[in-house]
Design a protein around this motif. Structure first.
Motif, PDB file in Angstrom:
ATOM      1  N   THR A   1       0.826  -1.209   0.000  1.00  0.00           N
ATOM      2  CA  THR A   1       0.000   0.000   0.000  1.00  0.00           C
ATOM      3  C   THR A   1       0.859   1.258   0.000  1.00  0.00           C
ATOM      4  OG1 THR A   1      -1.750  -1.171   1.212  1.00  0.00           O
ATOM      5  CG2 THR A   1      -1.841   1.225   1.216  1.00  0.00           C
ATOM      6  N   ALA A   2       1.970   1.233   0.753  1.00  0.00           N
ATOM      7  CA  ALA A   2       2.869   2.391   0.791  1.00  0.00           C
ATOM      8  C   ALA A   2       3.450   2.686  -0.582  1.00  0.00           C
ATOM      9  CB  ALA A   2       3.997   2.144   1.792  1.00  0.00           C
ATOM     10  N   ILE A   3       3.684   1.637  -1.378  1.00  0.00           N
ATOM     11  CA  ILE A   3       4.253   1.824  -2.704  1.00  0.00           C
ATOM     12  C   ILE A   3       3.183   2.208  -3.723  1.00  0.00           C
ATOM     13  CG2 ILE A   3       5.388   0.619  -4.613  1.00  0.00           C
ATOM     14  CD1 ILE A   3       7.018  -0.873  -2.584  1.00  0.00           C
ATOM     15  N   LYS A   4       2.058   1.501  -3.699  1.00  0.00           N
ATOM     16  CA  LYS A   4       1.007   1.771  -4.677  1.00  0.00           C
ATOM     17  C   LYS A   4       0.295   3.092  -4.417  1.00  0.00           C
ATOM     18  CE  LYS A   4      -0.266  -2.890  -6.161  1.00  0.00           C
ATOM     19  NZ  LYS A   4      -1.371  -3.877  -6.272  1.00  0.00           N
ATOM     20  N   GLU A   5       0.156   3.439  -3.133  1.00  0.00           N
ATOM     21  CA  GLU A   5      -0.559   4.670  -2.792  1.00  0.00           C
ATOM     22  C   GLU A   5       0.384   5.629  -2.054  1.00  0.00           C
ATOM     23  OE1 GLU A   5      -4.454   3.833  -1.072  1.00  0.00           O
ATOM     24  OE2 GLU A   5      -4.524   1.923  -2.159  1.00  0.00           O
TER      25      GLU A   5
ATOM     26  N   GLY B   1      11.438   4.663  -9.146  1.00  0.00           N
ATOM     27  CA  GLY B   1      10.673   5.530 -10.027  1.00  0.00           C
ATOM     28  C   GLY B   1       9.249   5.053 -10.228  1.00  0.00           C
ATOM     29  N   GLY B   2       8.668   4.401  -9.227  1.00  0.00           N
ATOM     30  CA  GLY B   2       7.282   3.960  -9.310  1.00  0.00           C
ATOM     31  C   GLY B   2       7.111   2.562  -9.853  1.00  0.00           C
ATOM     32  N   SER B   3       8.178   1.915 -10.321  1.00  0.00           N
ATOM     33  CA  SER B   3       8.054   0.557 -10.840  1.00  0.00           C
ATOM     34  C   SER B   3       7.771  -0.418  -9.705  1.00  0.00           C
ATOM     35  CB  SER B   3       9.343   0.153 -11.553  1.00  0.00           C
ATOM     36  OG  SER B   3       9.272  -1.198 -11.937  1.00  0.00           O
ATOM     37  N   LYS B   4       6.806  -1.312  -9.922  1.00  0.00           N
ATOM     38  CA  LYS B   4       6.395  -2.242  -8.875  1.00  0.00           C
ATOM     39  C   LYS B   4       6.844  -3.671  -9.145  1.00  0.00           C
ATOM     40  CE  LYS B   4       2.324   0.601  -8.042  1.00  0.00           C
ATOM     41  NZ  LYS B   4       2.547   1.497  -9.166  1.00  0.00           N
ATOM     42  N   THR B   5       7.575  -3.869 -10.225  1.00  0.00           N
ATOM     43  CA  THR B   5       7.981  -5.227 -10.584  1.00  0.00           C
ATOM     44  C   THR B   5       8.811  -5.877  -9.490  1.00  0.00           C
ATOM     45  OG1 THR B   5       7.957  -4.684 -12.927  1.00  0.00           O
ATOM     46  CG2 THR B   5       9.201  -6.624 -12.279  1.00  0.00           C
TER      47      THR B   5
ATOM     48  N   ASN C   1       7.944   2.780   0.891  1.00  0.00           N
ATOM     49  CA  ASN C   1       7.904   4.085   0.243  1.00  0.00           C
ATOM     50  C   ASN C   1       9.258   4.446  -0.348  1.00  0.00           C
ATOM     51  OD1 ASN C   1       7.642   7.427   0.687  1.00  0.00           O
ATOM     52  ND2 ASN C   1       5.777   6.361   0.087  1.00  0.00           N
ATOM     53  N   LYS C   2      10.318   4.046   0.356  1.00  0.00           N
ATOM     54  CA  LYS C   2      11.681   4.303  -0.128  1.00  0.00           C
ATOM     55  C   LYS C   2      11.963   3.490  -1.382  1.00  0.00           C
ATOM     56  CE  LYS C   2      16.437   4.450   1.606  1.00  0.00           C
ATOM     57  NZ  LYS C   2      17.325   4.161   2.761  1.00  0.00           N
ATOM     58  N   ILE C   3      11.472   2.233  -1.420  1.00  0.00           N
ATOM     59  CA  ILE C   3      11.643   1.399  -2.607  1.00  0.00           C
ATOM     60  C   ILE C   3      10.969   2.032  -3.809  1.00  0.00           C
ATOM     61  CG2 ILE C   3      10.983  -0.800  -3.668  1.00  0.00           C
ATOM     62  CD1 ILE C   3      11.341  -2.140  -0.975  1.00  0.00           C
ATOM     63  N   ALA C   4       9.749   2.557  -3.591  1.00  0.00           N
ATOM     64  CA  ALA C   4       8.986   3.172  -4.680  1.00  0.00           C
ATOM     65  C   ALA C   4       9.733   4.358  -5.270  1.00  0.00           C
ATOM     66  CB  ALA C   4       7.619   3.608  -4.182  1.00  0.00           C
ATOM     67  N   LYS C   5      10.329   5.177  -4.406  1.00  0.00           N
ATOM     68  CA  LYS C   5      11.046   6.349  -4.878  1.00  0.00           C
ATOM     69  C   LYS C   5      12.310   5.970  -5.651  1.00  0.00           C
ATOM     70  CE  LYS C   5       9.422   9.474  -1.240  1.00  0.00           C
ATOM     71  NZ  LYS C   5       9.816  10.276  -0.058  1.00  0.00           N
TER      72      LYS C   5
ATOM     73  N   LYS D   1       0.367   7.346   4.181  1.00  0.00           N
ATOM     74  CA  LYS D   1      -0.834   7.629   4.961  1.00  0.00           C
ATOM     75  C   LYS D   1      -1.845   6.490   4.840  1.00  0.00           C
ATOM     76  CE  LYS D   1      -4.495  11.048   5.670  1.00  0.00           C
ATOM     77  NZ  LYS D   1      -5.075  12.333   5.216  1.00  0.00           N
ATOM     78  N   SER D   2      -2.057   6.006   3.609  1.00  0.00           N
ATOM     79  CA  SER D   2      -2.979   4.883   3.407  1.00  0.00           C
ATOM     80  C   SER D   2      -2.478   3.636   4.118  1.00  0.00           C
ATOM     81  CB  SER D   2      -3.136   4.598   1.910  1.00  0.00           C
ATOM     82  OG  SER D   2      -3.739   5.678   1.249  1.00  0.00           O
ATOM     83  N   ALA D   3      -1.160   3.415   4.067  1.00  0.00           N
ATOM     84  CA  ALA D   3      -0.570   2.256   4.738  1.00  0.00           C
ATOM     85  C   ALA D   3      -0.729   2.351   6.251  1.00  0.00           C
ATOM     86  CB  ALA D   3       0.906   2.142   4.373  1.00  0.00           C
ATOM     87  N   SER D   4      -0.739   3.587   6.773  1.00  0.00           N
ATOM     88  CA  SER D   4      -0.855   3.758   8.225  1.00  0.00           C
ATOM     89  C   SER D   4      -2.219   3.307   8.738  1.00  0.00           C
ATOM     90  CB  SER D   4      -0.613   5.221   8.608  1.00  0.00           C
ATOM     91  OG  SER D   4      -1.669   6.048   8.141  1.00  0.00           O
ATOM     92  N   TYR D   5      -3.259   3.420   7.892  1.00  0.00           N
ATOM     93  CA  TYR D   5      -4.590   2.952   8.310  1.00  0.00           C
ATOM     94  C   TYR D   5      -4.578   1.434   8.539  1.00  0.00           C
ATOM     95  CZ  TYR D   5      -6.452   7.522   6.990  1.00  0.00           C
ATOM     96  OH  TYR D   5      -6.715   8.872   6.911  1.00  0.00           O
ATOM     97  N   ILE D   6      -3.866   0.735   7.660  1.00  0.00           N
ATOM     98  CA  ILE D   6      -3.734  -0.725   7.823  1.00  0.00           C
ATOM     99  C   ILE D   6      -2.987  -1.029   9.115  1.00  0.00           C
ATOM    100  CG2 ILE D   6      -2.714  -2.826   6.859  1.00  0.00           C
ATOM    101  CD1 ILE D   6      -3.144  -1.676   4.098  1.00  0.00           C
ATOM    102  N   ALA D   7      -1.906  -0.296   9.362  1.00  0.00           N
ATOM    103  CA  ALA D   7      -1.087  -0.521  10.559  1.00  0.00           C
ATOM    104  C   ALA D   7      -1.879  -0.258  11.838  1.00  0.00           C
ATOM    105  CB  ALA D   7       0.153   0.367  10.513  1.00  0.00           C
TER     106      ALA D   7
END
Length: 210
Positions: free
Chosen positions: A30-34, A182-186, A175-179, A37-43
């Motif tokens: 969720t932290a990567i896709k969104e 460059g947004g790639s989720k592979t 979130n650090k991985i996403a940055k 903040k969204s991930a914090s709701y899950i936590a």
């Protein structure tokens, strides 16, 4: 002395939350896709689920232990589920980036419900709390439902803080991985897939040995 219950609850929760599990992976994903903040709701919701599990383990540890030993299909179901979801994420990692959208996993709109459900419906975590509370009673201090309400509240607050704190760091890592990518989720899909399949394999080995 009373603060020891708070500290100990926090430490036990952190130890239990560090290994990659369904909740951790949901937070990372969720932290990567969104966003974080969204991930914090899950936590936050997962922290409540953790308290519920700890309370049940505290209240009826022997009954729960017997229940899972007598109903082994529950453990088998989770092993198969982890394996299938892991294979799914590995499949996502193999799909070309421009085509991956049509195969995107549709998660529940309610992050709170997702976090609570993933935390609560997790037999290995219940077993962990049964073991942790049993060892605490044997080697450290008495921890039962007969303890003063103040000490139990501090213990459960510690559990909540330890759980959400650990998940928050997982979210920041995602979130650090996403940055970096460059947004790639592979790569993320591959990491999640490998983690889930590994969990499934280890749980299978543990199930066979026991």
């Amino acid at each position: 002395m009373i603060l020891l219950y708070l500290l100990f609850g926090t430490l036990i929760a952190i130890v239990g939350a560090i290994p990659l599990g369904a909740v951790n992976l949901a937070v990372i994903n969720t932290a990567i896709k969104e966003n974080i903040k969204s991930a914090s709701y899950i936590a936050l919701a997962a922290g409540i689920g953790e308290i519920v599990l700890a309370f049940f383990a505290l209240h009826c540890s022997m009954e729960l232990s017997d229940f899972f030993h007598e109903n082994q299909w529950i453990q088998i179901s989770f092993i198969v589920a982890f394996l299938l979801i892991g294979i799914y994420f590995m499949h996502l990692a193999s799909i070309p980036r421009q085509k991956s959208k049509q195969y995107k996993l549709k998660l529940s709109n309610s992050k709170v419900l997702t976090g609570f459900s993933l935390a609560l419906l997790n037999p290995p975590v219940i077993i962990y709390w049964i073991l942790a509370i049993s060892l605490t009673n044997k080697h450290i201090f008495t921890l039962t439902t007969q303890n003063p309400l103040s000490t139990l509240l501090l213990f459960f607050i510690g559990i909540y803080l330890g759980k959400i704190g650990t998940l928050y760091f997982y979210g920041k890592w995602g979130n650090k991985i996403a940055k970096k990518q460059g947004g790639s989720k592979t790569k993320l899909h591959r990491i999640i897939g490998i983690a889930l399949i590994t969990i499934s394999v280890f749980q299978s080995i543990k199930f066979i040995i026991e």
